[in-house]
Design a protein around this motif. Structure first.
Motif, PDB file in Angstrom:
ATOM      1  N   ARG A   1      34.689 -58.424 -55.694  1.00 32.02           N
ATOM      2  CA  ARG A   1      34.702 -59.860 -55.407  1.00 32.02           C
ATOM      3  C   ARG A   1      33.336 -60.486 -55.729  1.00 32.02           C
TER       4      ARG A   1
ATOM      5  N   LYS B   1      30.711 -63.042 -54.218  1.00 31.82           N
ATOM      6  CA  LYS B   1      30.440 -63.596 -52.892  1.00 31.82           C
ATOM      7  C   LYS B   1      30.634 -65.121 -52.927  1.00 31.82           C
TER       8      LYS B   1
ATOM      9  N   LYS C   1      23.521 -66.446 -46.289  1.00 24.77           N
ATOM     10  CA  LYS C   1      22.716 -65.214 -46.272  1.00 24.77           C
ATOM     11  C   LYS C   1      21.264 -65.527 -46.649  1.00 24.77           C
TER      12      LYS C   1
ATOM     13  N   LYS D   1      18.097 -64.904 -44.162  1.00 28.93           N
ATOM     14  CA  LYS D   1      17.026 -63.968 -44.512  1.00 28.93           C
ATOM     15  C   LYS D   1      15.751 -64.680 -44.976  1.00 28.93           C
TER      16      LYS D   1
ATOM     17  N   TYR E   1      24.270 -45.397 -45.421  1.00 27.68           N
ATOM     18  CA  TYR E   1      24.662 -45.734 -44.050  1.00 27.68           C
ATOM     19  C   TYR E   1      25.705 -44.742 -43.523  1.00 27.68           C
TER      20      TYR E   1
ATOM     21  N   LYS F   1      24.794 -47.892 -39.236  1.00 25.14           N
ATOM     22  CA  LYS F   1      24.160 -49.107 -38.695  1.00 25.14           C
ATOM     23  C   LYS F   1      24.463 -49.228 -37.199  1.00 25.14           C
TER      24      LYS F   1
ATOM     25  N   SER G   1      25.939 -51.399 -35.568  1.00 29.15           N
ATOM     26  CA  SER G   1      27.316 -51.855 -35.306  1.00 29.15           C
ATOM     27  C   SER G   1      28.301 -50.689 -35.289  1.00 29.15           C
TER      28      SER G   1
ATOM     29  N   HIS H   1      25.793 -47.537 -50.061  1.00 27.32           N
ATOM     30  CA  HIS H   1      25.615 -48.667 -50.972  1.00 27.32           C
ATOM     31  C   HIS H   1      24.673 -48.289 -52.109  1.00 27.32           C
TER      32      HIS H   1
ATOM     33  N   GLU I   1      36.208 -54.894 -38.393  1.00 32.77           N
ATOM     34  CA  GLU I   1      34.979 -55.405 -37.775  1.00 32.77           C
ATOM     35  C   GLU I   1      34.542 -56.697 -38.455  1.00 32.77           C
ATOM     36  N   HIS I   2      34.729 -56.751 -39.778  1.00 33.88           N
ATOM     37  CA  HIS I   2      34.361 -57.950 -40.545  1.00 33.88           C
ATOM     38  C   HIS I   2      35.196 -59.151 -40.060  1.00 33.88           C
TER      39      HIS I   2
HETATM   40  P1  0O2 Z   1      30.261 -59.796 -46.979  1.00 36.38           P
HETATM   41  O1  0O2 Z   1      31.107 -60.840 -46.375  1.00 36.38           O
HETATM   42  O2  0O2 Z   1      30.921 -58.470 -47.009  1.00 36.38           O
HETATM   43  O3  0O2 Z   1      29.712 -60.188 -48.307  1.00 36.38           O
HETATM   44  P2  0O2 Z   1      22.115 -57.620 -43.995  1.00 36.38           P
HETATM   45  O4  0O2 Z   1      20.841 -58.424 -44.000  1.00 36.38           O
HETATM   46  O5  0O2 Z   1      21.988 -56.297 -43.277  1.00 36.38           O
HETATM   47  O6  0O2 Z   1      23.309 -58.407 -43.540  1.00 36.38           O
HETATM   48  P3  0O2 Z   1      21.697 -56.671 -46.712  1.00 36.38           P
HETATM   49  O7  0O2 Z   1      20.276 -56.423 -46.375  1.00 36.38           O
HETATM   50  O8  0O2 Z   1      21.996 -57.499 -47.921  1.00 36.38           O
HETATM   51  O9  0O2 Z   1      22.498 -57.314 -45.491  1.00 36.38           O
HETATM   52  O10 0O2 Z   1      22.370 -55.324 -47.025  1.00 36.38           O
HETATM   53  P4  0O2 Z   1      23.347 -54.400 -46.219  1.00 36.38           P
HETATM   54  O11 0O2 Z   1      22.953 -54.235 -44.820  1.00 36.38           O
HETATM   55  O12 0O2 Z   1      23.410 -53.192 -47.063  1.00 36.38           O
HETATM   56  O13 0O2 Z   1      24.740 -55.185 -46.200  1.00 36.38           O
HETATM   57  C1  0O2 Z   1      25.369 -55.662 -47.328  1.00 36.38           C
HETATM   58  C2  0O2 Z   1      26.882 -55.676 -47.123  1.00 36.38           C
HETATM   59  O14 0O2 Z   1      27.317 -54.452 -46.502  1.00 36.38           O
HETATM   60  C3  0O2 Z   1      27.393 -56.747 -46.177  1.00 36.38           C
HETATM   61  O15 0O2 Z   1      27.479 -57.966 -46.838  1.00 36.38           O
HETATM   62  C4  0O2 Z   1      28.757 -56.158 -45.786  1.00 36.38           C
HETATM   63  O16 0O2 Z   1      29.680 -56.263 -46.851  1.00 36.38           O
HETATM   64  C5  0O2 Z   1      28.402 -54.705 -45.615  1.00 36.38           C
HETATM   65  N1  0O2 Z   1      27.972 -54.462 -44.231  1.00 36.38           N
HETATM   66  C6  0O2 Z   1      26.725 -54.191 -43.811  1.00 36.38           C
HETATM   67  N2  0O2 Z   1      26.699 -54.014 -42.484  1.00 36.38           N
HETATM   68  C7  0O2 Z   1      27.957 -54.183 -42.033  1.00 36.38           C
HETATM   69  C8  0O2 Z   1      28.577 -54.116 -40.735  1.00 36.38           C
HETATM   70  O17 0O2 Z   1      27.948 -53.864 -39.705  1.00 36.38           O
HETATM   71  N3  0O2 Z   1      29.924 -54.356 -40.685  1.00 36.38           N
HETATM   72  C9  0O2 Z   1      30.663 -54.624 -41.800  1.00 36.38           C
HETATM   73  N4  0O2 Z   1      31.976 -54.852 -41.647  1.00 36.38           N
HETATM   74  N5  0O2 Z   1      30.107 -54.702 -43.037  1.00 36.38           N
HETATM   75  C10 0O2 Z   1      28.778 -54.484 -43.156  1.00 36.38           C
HETATM   76  P5  0O2 Z   1      27.564 -59.320 -46.013  1.00 36.38           P
HETATM   77  O18 0O2 Z   1      26.846 -60.349 -46.791  1.00 36.38           O
HETATM   78  O19 0O2 Z   1      27.078 -59.121 -44.618  1.00 36.38           O
HETATM   79  O20 0O2 Z   1      29.064 -59.668 -45.921  1.00 36.38           O
END
Ligand code: 0O2
Length: 209
Positions: free
Chosen positions: A43, A45, A53, A57, A105, A110, A112, A118, A152-153
């Protein structure tokens, strides 16, 4: 900034990565009857999530391209935990993009309860103006991890990131249960794969009608 013009290369990257990863899956099925890849999704974003985001940040809008790493996102879902590492190794051996970061991870979940692997890549995409290097994120996880993360999302969306404590602790327990499920399934992986092979062969032989 014209958003459609900005997002077009990312949309192309998502499509190209999906074709390539689905191609890997197909090749595995032809050559080995089994694939470490169960399915692939992708997808771009949504604009509102990118802006949210960047705001969260503290990223300057001018730096979004360099600092929001998952504008282009592809997800590889596997049956077993060790399949994840096979996929990561295969990604490392490719020459069509460069891996710039790995986030494990799985060994370090994490807070959560989230588990997934990744890989952040720099992907060269051809545009009408020539080559452009864009960042993309490949998330690799098991079916159980994906089930948990999807639920969870949704809850995070419902509660606007403020999931009630009671629900949060249930989610943590559910994450552990999903992890135990992965562990148990890994122990009988060869049994399962043998059964799936027999099932697939039967499906091929079955006459149509
Ligand atoms: P979406 O809607 O999926 O696009 P952060 O600052 O931690 O939020 P960062 O530093 O960009 O994000 O990287 P990170 O932590 O690797 O997370 C990137 C993506 O991983 C997230 O994108 C989620 O898709 C997934 N992810 C990370 N942590 C979690 C979690 O606790 N639960 C779920 N369900 N997904 C997670 P976005 O932008 O948050 O969301």
């Amino acid at each position: 900034m014209n958003w459609d013009i900005f997002i077009a290369p990312y949309a192309q990257v998502v499509e190209e990565l999906k074709v390539k990863l689905k191609g890997m899956r197909q090749q595995f099925e032809y050559e080995r009857d089994q694939s470490p890849i169960e399915f692939v999704t992708g997808r771009v974003k949504p604009k509102s999530s990118i802006i949210e985001k960047a705001r969260r940040k503290g990223i300057n809008p001018e730096n979004i391209e360099d600092e929001v790493q998952d504008i282009a996102g592809v997800r590889v879902v596997c049956q077993f935990v060790d399949d994840i590492y096979s996929v990561v190794d295969m990604l490392k051996n490719r020459h069509d993009f460069e891996i710039v970061e790995e986030k494990d991870y799985i060994s370090r979940k994490k807070d959560s309860g989230y588990r997934s692997f990744h890989v952040i890549i720099k992907y060269p995409v051809e545009t009408i103006h020539g080559e452009k290097i864009v960042l993309a994120e490949i998330q690799i996880r098991t079916l159980a991890m994906n089930f948990w993360a999807t639920n969870e999302h949704s809850l995070n969306y419902k509660y606007a990131g403020q999931i009630p404590t009671e629900v949060k602790s249930r989610l943590k327990r559910a994450a552990e249960a999903a992890f135990r499920l992965d562990e148990e399934m890994s122990k009988i992986k060869s049994e399962i794969q043998e059964a799936q092979k027999i099932f697939n062969e039967k499906q091929i032989k079955k006459p149509e009608g």
